[in-house]
Design a protein around this motif. Structure first.
Motif, short mmCIF file in Angstrom:
data_model
loop_
_atom_site.label_atom_id
_atom_site.label_comp_id
_atom_site.label_asym_id
_atom_site.label_seq_id
_atom_site.Cartn_x
_atom_site.Cartn_y
_atom_site.Cartn_z
N VAL A 13 0.83 -1.20 0.00
CA VAL A 13 0.00 0.00 0.00
C VAL A 13 0.87 1.25 0.00
N THR A 14 2.19 1.09 -0.06
CA THR A 14 3.10 2.22 -0.04
C THR A 14 3.89 2.27 -1.33
N PRO A 15 3.47 3.06 -2.34
CA PRO A 15 4.14 3.07 -3.62
C PRO A 15 5.56 3.61 -3.53
N ALA A 16 6.44 3.02 -4.36
CA ALA A 16 7.84 3.38 -4.30
C ALA A 16 8.10 4.82 -4.71
N ASP A 17 7.22 5.39 -5.56
CA ASP A 17 7.50 6.72 -6.05
C ASP A 17 7.30 7.81 -4.99
N ARG A 18 6.84 7.43 -3.80
CA ARG A 18 6.73 8.41 -2.72
C ARG A 18 8.08 8.67 -2.08
N GLY A 19 9.04 7.78 -2.28
CA GLY A 19 10.32 7.92 -1.63
C GLY A 19 10.30 7.28 -0.26
N VAL A 20 11.47 6.81 0.17
CA VAL A 20 11.51 6.06 1.42
C VAL A 20 11.34 6.96 2.63
N MET A 182 -9.12 -7.24 13.97
CA MET A 182 -8.88 -6.75 12.62
C MET A 182 -8.32 -5.32 12.64
N GLU A 183 -8.83 -4.50 13.54
CA GLU A 183 -8.34 -3.12 13.64
C GLU A 183 -6.85 -3.09 14.00
N ARG A 184 -6.44 -3.99 14.88
CA ARG A 184 -5.02 -4.06 15.25
C ARG A 184 -4.18 -4.49 14.05
N GLN A 185 -4.69 -5.45 13.28
CA GLN A 185 -3.95 -5.91 12.11
C GLN A 185 -3.87 -4.84 11.03
N ILE A 186 -4.93 -4.07 10.86
CA ILE A 186 -4.91 -2.98 9.89
C ILE A 186 -3.89 -1.93 10.30
N ALA A 187 -3.83 -1.61 11.59
CA ALA A 187 -2.84 -0.64 12.07
C ALA A 187 -1.42 -1.16 11.88
N LEU A 188 -1.24 -2.47 12.05
CA LEU A 188 0.10 -3.05 11.92
C LEU A 188 0.52 -3.15 10.46
N ARG A 189 -0.39 -3.63 9.60
CA ARG A 189 -0.02 -3.95 8.22
C ARG A 189 -0.37 -2.86 7.22
N ARG A 190 -1.33 -2.01 7.54
CA ARG A 190 -1.77 -0.95 6.62
C ARG A 190 -2.13 -1.56 5.26
N SER A 191 -2.94 -2.60 5.30
CA SER A 191 -3.32 -3.35 4.11
C SER A 191 -4.66 -2.84 3.58
N ALA A 192 -4.68 -2.43 2.31
CA ALA A 192 -5.92 -1.98 1.69
C ALA A 192 -6.93 -3.13 1.59
N ALA A 193 -6.45 -4.33 1.29
CA ALA A 193 -7.34 -5.49 1.17
C ALA A 193 -7.99 -5.83 2.51
N LEU A 194 -7.21 -5.73 3.59
CA LEU A 194 -7.76 -6.02 4.91
C LEU A 194 -8.75 -4.94 5.32
#
Length: 276
Positions: A13-20, A182-194
């Protein structure tokens, strides 16, 4: 037992073109860690962390991985950070049906089969069920085929009004537990699918047959039980989740084995008689 398919990947969910730099800052802020604290943990300086986050300094590959480790960034997102910094991904994502993971599949199958007659299953990061034993099959008896598609999803199976929801006697409590998980996992993984799955299951109506609450049970449970009806009996389970220690593959890192521990002698006896 279900067939173990390839674990579906989740696009970073973090595109490379944003820069590290901005990505590392976002992870640091999410973890509520100051630049100074992160620098001390990583053996660096707050000035260098600031330069990395603003793009004035390009971190080495080793520094990216070190910062990701101290920020508890999931393995999939560590690859995204490396790409954003201009490096190749470090961790492979091997399909679960690849021969390279034969030992992983065989080990999980032995584990959940050996747990019978009690329920056990294997899920991925999106709670898709990759394997299940006969104990799980017993609980899913009578569910509509639409919820048992390949792969079925554990959250849909449990929370859908045509799924297990009407059978769960403490559904409101159990639903709250699952959504918080699920909220904890979303905060940890930042997954759009989740996040998409979370929004779907939170929108499910609570079945009309679900009571507002039941009188307190005389049994003193040591953890919140799942109390589910089967064959005219109320079975009680406590959930336990296991993951692999120090994984080096994205697929393996995102696997979880959930076992349902019988919470009372009546549940033990019933399942032992049902699945000898």
């Amino acid at each position: 037992m279900t067939t173990l398919p390839s674990a579906p990947g989740t696009s970073p969910v973090t595109p490379a073109d944003r820069g590290v730099g901005p990505l590392l800052r976002a992870w640091r802020e999410q973890r509520r860690v100051s630049q100074l604290d992160l620098a001390l943990r990583a053996g660096s300086s707050a000035r260098h962390i600031s330069f990395v986050e603003t793009g004035r300094s390009r971190p080495s590959e080793e520094m990216v991985l070190r910062l990701a480790e101290h920020l508890d960034v999931p393995m999939r997102e560590r690859n995204a950070l490396l790409l954003a910094a201009g490096y190749a991904p470090r961790y492979p994502e091997t399909p679960l049906d690849d021969p390279a993971l034969d030992a992983v599949r065989a080990g999980m199958e032995r584990l959940i089969q050996g747990y019978e007659p009690y329920p056990a299953l294997v899920v991925d990061a999106r709670y898709d069920v990759l394997a299940a034993n006969r104990g799980i099959a017993v609980l899913l008896e009578g569910l509509p085929e639409s919820l048992l598609t390949d792969p079925p999803n554990a959250m849909r199976l449990t929370l859908h009004p045509q799924g297990l929801a009407p059978r769960i006697r403490n559904f409101r409590e159990w639903r709250g537990h699952l959504l918080a998980q699920m909220e904890r996992q979303i905060a940890l993984r930042r997954s759009a699918a989740l996040r998409e799955l979370y929004e779907e299951v939170t929108a499910y109506p609570v079945p009309e047959s679900v009571p507002e609450g039941e009188p307190a049970e005389p049994v003193a449970y040591f953890a919140l039980p799942l109390r589910i009806e089967h064959g005219g009996r109320i079975l009680s389970f406590v959930s336990s989740i296991s993951t692999f220690n120090t994984p080096m593959d994205v697929t393996v890192a995102e696997l979880a084995i959930e076992t349902l521990l019988p919470a009372d002698p009546a549940t033990v006896k019933y399942l032992q008689e049902l699945l000898p």
